[in-house]
Design an enzyme around this catalytic site. Sequence first.
Site, mmCIF file in Angstrom:
data_model
loop_
_atom_site.group_PDB
_atom_site.id
_atom_site.type_symbol
_atom_site.label_atom_id
_atom_site.label_comp_id
_atom_site.label_asym_id
_atom_site.label_seq_id
_atom_site.Cartn_x
_atom_site.Cartn_y
_atom_site.Cartn_z
ATOM 1 N N SER A 1 23.324 -13.898 -80.147
ATOM 2 C CA SER A 1 23.834 -12.644 -80.735
ATOM 3 C C SER A 1 24.856 -11.974 -79.804
ATOM 4 O O SER A 1 24.560 -10.950 -79.202
ATOM 5 C CB SER A 1 22.689 -11.695 -81.089
ATOM 6 N N GLY B 1 17.186 -18.587 -71.145
ATOM 7 C CA GLY B 1 15.723 -18.553 -71.172
ATOM 8 C C GLY B 1 15.140 -17.741 -72.309
ATOM 9 O O GLY B 1 13.937 -17.443 -72.317
ATOM 10 N N LEU C 1 22.987 -15.516 -72.909
ATOM 11 C CA LEU C 1 23.733 -16.763 -73.003
ATOM 12 C C LEU C 1 22.825 -17.944 -73.342
ATOM 13 O O LEU C 1 21.613 -17.887 -73.136
ATOM 14 C CB LEU C 1 24.443 -17.044 -71.673
ATOM 15 N N SER C 2 23.431 -19.001 -73.851
ATOM 16 C CA SER C 2 22.710 -20.241 -74.065
ATOM 17 C C SER C 2 22.125 -20.703 -72.725
ATOM 18 O O SER C 2 22.801 -20.638 -71.694
ATOM 19 C CB SER C 2 23.661 -21.307 -74.617
ATOM 20 N N ALA C 3 20.865 -21.132 -72.739
ATOM 21 C CA ALA C 3 20.147 -21.616 -71.547
ATOM 22 C C ALA C 3 19.728 -20.502 -70.596
ATOM 23 O O ALA C 3 19.311 -20.777 -69.471
ATOM 24 C CB ALA C 3 20.957 -22.674 -70.793
#
Length: 197
Positions: free
Chosen positions: A106, A37, A33-35
Amino acid sequence: MMSDIVWHESAVKKEDRRNKNGHGSFILWFTGLSASGKSSVANALSHRLFQEGKQVYVLDGDNVRHGLNADLGFNERDRKENIRRIGEVSKLFVDSGQIVLTAFISPYREDRAVVRSLVGEGEFLEVYVHCPLDECEKRDPKGLYKKARNQEIPNFTGISAPYEEPENPEITLNTKEHSIDECVEQIWNHLQVKQLI
């Protein structure tokens, strides 16, 4: 026409480049997911590999969208094309004897499988950067989750668009429980066990 295009074999082979570099060439495909890492871990690992004399490059989702994929949006079709292009570029890096680290959400298993199919056995390592959605939302360094919750960003992965978790990743990192350095060490140990570095 495609029938008029003929593959031209290189005088310098992949194995020649690997032998000169003294290490394998492969893709470490960071997905999550976004954020979660992805970019942070990929860049920290890249720095360590570089310090150890390895030929390495990071392809980052945001950076690639500034150039190569600047013409793509975030609907499902464009997301698939984004990953297809990155897969083809990553394949070139592998052929050049380098280690390529790709940091892309992705979200679709099918797209990641397509990239895996582009390269040889053992040349694609899926790295699932696992971090719960609520933790990613707390981090939200770019303010994207807030905008997505306010319906300012359509097709946002984890909120208004799906994320399909890897089913059998080579490596799973837990970035809520472990630091960036600990995650880098986990990957490093895996690469050594597999005799890739």
